[in-house]
Structure formats: structure tokens, C-alpha cells
Design an enzyme around this catalytic site. Structure first.
Site, PDB file in Angstrom:
ATOM      1  N   LYS A  22       0.836  -1.207   0.000  1.00  0.00           N
ATOM      2  CA  LYS A  22       0.000   0.000   0.000  1.00  0.00           C
ATOM      3  C   LYS A  22       0.868   1.253   0.000  1.00  0.00           C
ATOM      4  O   LYS A  22       0.655   2.182  -0.789  1.00  0.00           O
ATOM      5  CB  LYS A  22      -0.900   0.014   1.237  1.00  0.00           C
ATOM      6  CG  LYS A  22      -1.650   1.345   1.440  1.00  0.00           C
ATOM      7  CD  LYS A  22      -2.416   1.373   2.739  1.00  0.00           C
ATOM      8  CE  LYS A  22      -1.567   1.789   3.918  1.00  0.00           C
ATOM      9  NZ  LYS A  22      -1.575   3.259   4.144  1.00  0.00           N
ATOM     10  N   ASN A  23       1.859   1.293   0.885  1.00  0.00           N
ATOM     11  CA  ASN A  23       2.663   2.500   1.043  1.00  0.00           C
ATOM     12  C   ASN A  23       3.521   2.798  -0.184  1.00  0.00           C
ATOM     13  O   ASN A  23       3.940   3.933  -0.384  1.00  0.00           O
ATOM     14  CB  ASN A  23       3.546   2.396   2.289  1.00  0.00           C
ATOM     15  CG  ASN A  23       2.740   2.492   3.572  1.00  0.00           C
ATOM     16  OD1 ASN A  23       1.608   2.966   3.571  1.00  0.00           O
ATOM     17  ND2 ASN A  23       3.305   2.032   4.675  1.00  0.00           N
ATOM     18  N   CYS A 116      -5.087   8.341   9.776  1.00  0.00           N
ATOM     19  CA  CYS A 116      -5.075   7.744  11.113  1.00  0.00           C
ATOM     20  C   CYS A 116      -4.736   8.767  12.187  1.00  0.00           C
ATOM     21  O   CYS A 116      -3.909   9.652  11.978  1.00  0.00           O
ATOM     22  CB  CYS A 116      -4.040   6.610  11.168  1.00  0.00           C
ATOM     23  SG  CYS A 116      -4.627   5.050  10.516  1.00  0.00           S
ATOM     24  N   ARG A 121       1.638  14.607  12.436  1.00  0.00           N
ATOM     25  CA  ARG A 121       2.246  14.388  11.122  1.00  0.00           C
ATOM     26  C   ARG A 121       2.027  15.595  10.191  1.00  0.00           C
ATOM     27  O   ARG A 121       1.416  15.480   9.139  1.00  0.00           O
ATOM     28  CB  ARG A 121       1.679  13.105  10.484  1.00  0.00           C
ATOM     29  CG  ARG A 121       1.993  11.871  11.292  1.00  0.00           C
ATOM     30  CD  ARG A 121       1.831  10.608  10.497  1.00  0.00           C
ATOM     31  NE  ARG A 121       0.448  10.231  10.329  1.00  0.00           N
ATOM     32  CZ  ARG A 121       0.047   9.122   9.709  1.00  0.00           C
ATOM     33  NH1 ARG A 121       0.940   8.317   9.180  1.00  0.00           N
ATOM     34  NH2 ARG A 121      -1.214   8.819   9.596  1.00  0.00           N
ATOM     35  N   ASP A 304       5.650   1.086  11.993  1.00  0.00           N
ATOM     36  CA  ASP A 304       4.451   0.363  11.554  1.00  0.00           C
ATOM     37  C   ASP A 304       4.415  -1.083  12.051  1.00  0.00           C
ATOM     38  O   ASP A 304       3.410  -1.771  11.854  1.00  0.00           O
ATOM     39  CB  ASP A 304       4.359   0.365  10.019  1.00  0.00           C
ATOM     40  CG  ASP A 304       3.742   1.651   9.483  1.00  0.00           C
ATOM     41  OD1 ASP A 304       3.290   2.482  10.292  1.00  0.00           O
ATOM     42  OD2 ASP A 304       3.697   1.824   8.253  1.00  0.00           O
ATOM     43  N   ARG A 396      -7.898  -0.475   5.323  1.00  0.00           N
ATOM     44  CA  ARG A 396      -7.065   0.526   4.656  1.00  0.00           C
ATOM     45  C   ARG A 396      -5.724  -0.058   4.255  1.00  0.00           C
ATOM     46  O   ARG A 396      -5.088   0.449   3.326  1.00  0.00           O
ATOM     47  CB  ARG A 396      -6.829   1.738   5.571  1.00  0.00           C
ATOM     48  CG  ARG A 396      -8.047   2.637   5.770  1.00  0.00           C
ATOM     49  CD  ARG A 396      -7.672   3.879   6.555  1.00  0.00           C
ATOM     50  NE  ARG A 396      -6.479   4.478   5.993  1.00  0.00           N
ATOM     51  CZ  ARG A 396      -5.404   4.831   6.702  1.00  0.00           C
ATOM     52  NH1 ARG A 396      -5.372   4.664   8.001  1.00  0.00           N
ATOM     53  NH2 ARG A 396      -4.357   5.367   6.098  1.00  0.00           N
TER      54      ARG A 396
END
Length: 417
Positions: A22-23, A116, A121, A304, A396
Site C-alpha cells: 500500500k505504502n 489515522c 504528522r 508500523d 485501509r
């Protein structure tokens, strides 16, 4: 809304294949804005964040078609330079369209992002970098507005390592006039993936994966075909699932070198990890040993994986100390793990985990993406039944995780609440 019901105590066995990252996929999708025409991205995971990104691109005028795990994005028809709040609010990565839109059209208007709730951030490093490239930035009514006839190369030193900021400025600088040098750049494998795709489009980028990236601006980029790297966080989550259940699994499609920091710590905890012919085997011990970790930017221990590792330490012998050095609100899963009987205390950015013999299944609620995974792991290793609600966070970032775990012998089902 859906929830997961898990009956713990099953040792995981068998094979599982890791999905695309995903990232990595999200910035690859956004990069297609820079290359008018038909781009093809393969090994795309089916995830909520991917669908959100597709909606953002379509709102700009792109045509997107999916066939299995292959997505074709035609960006020739993009006719808007604005990404609205309704689309951007659910996902932080949406802000990455700002730089490519600015580079292509000379202007962009993008809502401030959501995502999230694991820390502020802020995107100030993104905006500071775009200003260094010559952009005129204003903030009005919750939107970032940027203008520049053509961006110009610059030397940019990030105050702190930022993955999103590095990706953003790599894309923006690809067609800027002259040379751009990014110093203290993020080194994550996803950065390397983006650099490789941009180069395939005709960019001239050197040093992706190191802390200094050099970009020689080119006048234009061309469409490309590219395959997304495997998801290292999903792979790491399966590794911990095997370890916590005393299981023995084989993971296909992952790159163990992307998870060196995790693998070393797991081996310190007594987990057997071997790699052969592209397949990683993970075998859990009868009893895990406690290990201390500190999250760091890559190649350090990934933030993560912190929540998942904490779940594992809940059933290890002795006490472990877990320090979170990336995000300020990333211990929200602790209160939920306590419901399983875990013994965890928090002081500032440090959690002390005293391992217990066995967790007890409990009703629990996900607070963010990786916290969701930690609760599933706790449920797999616990006695009795666990319910995990608010799993829209999970969707997600994990593709069909309950089906993959069930394929390894876990007793886990998804039901409607």
C-alpha cells in the site's frame, strides 16, 4: 460495519502470499499525473486507500480501469488542479497530488489531509520543500494553494527524515529546471520503488534509498508500466502471527532484506527465520523471550511494526521495553491489549511490557491501522473468543487478512455488526 470474530489457540501452518505494498502503490498512482497517457501498475492490493486514491485521480479527470491486481491509469484527460476535502479527508497520502499537479499545470489547490489519528504528522516539510523549488504557497480555508510557472531545482535539507516529504519532492522535482538535491532524505524501500518508476518514466534520479537523492530535472515524463513491491508490513505481521501462535509458516513474495531490523529482534526472541528461493519460513518457539525495541526511521525498527511487536511481547518470558520515537500517539492500542489481560505500563514514549503465560480473548476496538493488526494477533494467541470492531481501519492496509489467516488454520471470520 464489519467485525472480526477470532477463536484463539490455533497454531498457524502452511503458506501465505504477500500482497503489493500500500505504502508504495499510493505514490506510484500519484506519479502518473506527471506522465500524460496510459500508465499500468501491477501487483496492486485491493484496499480502501487504493480506492480513495483512484477516486482522487478520477475527480481530477483521469480514467482508471482495474483488472484483477492490474490498474491502468490514463492521465491525458486530467483537467482539474483541485483535490477537495471530501476526497482528501480520509487519507493523508492524498496531499501528495499537490506537487505533481503544480509541476504539470503550474498551480494546485489541495485540501489539508486526514488519516489515522496516530499523531499530528504535519506537512510543513512538504510545503517548505515546494517553496524552495520556487512555489508560492498560501493556506486558506483549509486548503493549500500553490503556484509556480515552472519549478526550479534546489538543495533541500529535511529537518527530520520524512517518507511522504521525500516522495513528494522527488515527484515535484522530476520535471523542475536544473538539479535538485534532497539531503537527510528518507531511505525506505518504498522510496526506492518510486524512484525506479519515475526513472522508467524518463526521470533522472540517483541515490533513492540513501540519505542524499539527486534529481536532474527533465522537460517531460512519459507513461510507464511498473510492478508494486511486496508489502513488508503485511509480511512482518504474518511473521509475528506465526511466532505468537507457535506456528510454522512459509511466506511467499516478501523480501526479507526489507525487514532486517524486525527479523533480528524476532530471532533474539527465539523465532526461527530462514529464507530460501524467495520463500521465508518462520517457526515460533515454545516460549518467546523478551526483547527491547526502539522505533527508528529505516533501516531502523519500523514504527508500523511496533504495535504488532508489542502484542508478541505480551506473551514473552520476562519484561521488554518498547520506545516509540516516530509518532507521539502510537500507544493507543495499549488500552485495548490490557483487555486481553496484558501487563503494560506507559511513561511518555516508552512502554514496559511484562509477559504473561496466556492472553484471554476479549471484545476490542481498533483505533488505527496497525493497532487493528495487534488486536488480531492477540486474539490468535489468546484463550477463548475475541471480537475486533471498527475494522474499517484494517481494510485501509491489509488485503483480505482474515482469509489469508484462515488459510493458515486460524479460526477467524468476518461478520456484519
Amino acid at each position: 460495519m464489519d467485525k472480526l470474530i477470532i477463536k484463539g489457540g490455533k497454531k498457524l501452518k502452511g503458506e501465505v502470499t504477500v500482497s503489493g505494498s500500500k505504502n508504495a502503490a499510493l505514490p506510484l498512482f500519484v506519479a502518473t499525473i506527471l506522465a500524460p497517457g496510459l500508465n499500468e501498475i501491477r501487483n496492486v492490493p485491493f484496499l480502501r486507500d487504493i480506492n480513495t486514491t483512484i477516486k482522487v485521480l478520477e475527480s481530477l479527470g483521469a480514467q482508471v480501469e482495474g483488472n484483477g491486481h492490474v490498474v491502468r491509469i490514463n492521465t491525458s484527460g486530467i483537467n482539474s488542479h483541485e483535490a477537495t476535502y471530501d476526497l482528501v479527508k480520509t487519507m493523508r497520502a492524498s496531499v501528495l497530488v499537490l506537487g505533481p499537479l503544480l509541476a504539470r499545470f503550474g498551480q494546485a489547490r489541495v485540501s489539508l489531509p486526514g488519516g489515522c489519528a496516530i499523531g499530528a504528522r504535519p506537512i510543513n516539510l512538504h510545503l517548505k520543500g515546494l517553496q524552495a523549488l520556487g512555489a508560492e504557497i498560501t493556506l486558506e480555508h483549509g486548503y493549500v494553494e500553490a503556484k509556480a510557472r515552472r519549478l526550479k531545482g534546489a538543495r533541500i535539507n529535511f529537518d527530520v527524515s520524512t517518507v511522504g516529504g521525500t516522495e513528494h519532492l522527488m515527484m515535484a522535482a522530476a520535471t523542475a529546471k536544473g538539479e535538485t538535491v534532497l539531503e537527510n532524505a528518507a531511505r525506505e524501500p518504498e522510496i526506492v520503488d518510486l524512484g525506479m518508476m519515475l526513472n522508467r518514466m524518463g526521470a533522472k534520479i540517483e541515490g533513492a534509498g540513501t540519505d542524499t537523492i539527486r534529481i536532474q530535472g527533465v522537460s517531460e515524463l512519459s507513461p510507464a508500466s511498473y510492478e508494486v513491491m511486496p508489502d513488508r508490513i503485511e509480511a512482518g505481521t504474518f511473521m509475528i502471527a506465526a511466532a505468537m501462535t507457535g506456528g510454522d509458516i512459509r511466506i511467499n513474495g516478501m523480501k526479507l532484506e526489507h525487514l532486517d531490523a524486525l527479523a533480528f529482534k524476532m530471532q533474539d526472541a527465539g523465532v526461527e527465520i530462514t529464507s530460501r528461493d524467495g520463500v521465508v519460513r518462520v517457526k515460533g518457539p515454545k516460549r518467546l523471550a523478551s526483547v527491547n525495541i526502539k522505533t527508528r526511521p529505516y533501516p531502523g525498527f519500523p514504527t508500523d511494526m511496533q504495535a504488532q511487536f508489542m502484542a508478541m511481547m505480551c506473551v514473552a518470558d520476562g519484561a521488554s521495553v518498547i520506545s516509540e520515537n516516530i509518532f507521539e500517539n502510537r500507544f493507543m492500542h495499549v488500552s485495548e491489549l490490557l483487555r486481553f489481560g496484558a501487563d503494560i505500563t506507559i511513561e511518555g514514549n516508552t512502554a514496559t511490557v511484562k509477559g504473561i503465560k496466556k492472553l484471554s480473548g476479549a471484545p476490542s476496538m481498533a483505533t488505527d491501522l496497525r493497532a487493528s493488526a495487534s488486536l488480531i494477533l492477540a486474539g490468535l494467541a489468546a484463550d477463548g473468543t475475541t471480537e475486533v470492531t471498527r475494522i474499517y481501519h484494517l481494510d485501509r492496509g491489509y488485503e483480505s487478512i482474515e482469509k489469508k489467516l484462515a488459510g493458515l488454520g486460524a479460526d477467524i471470520i468476518r461478520v456484519k455488526e
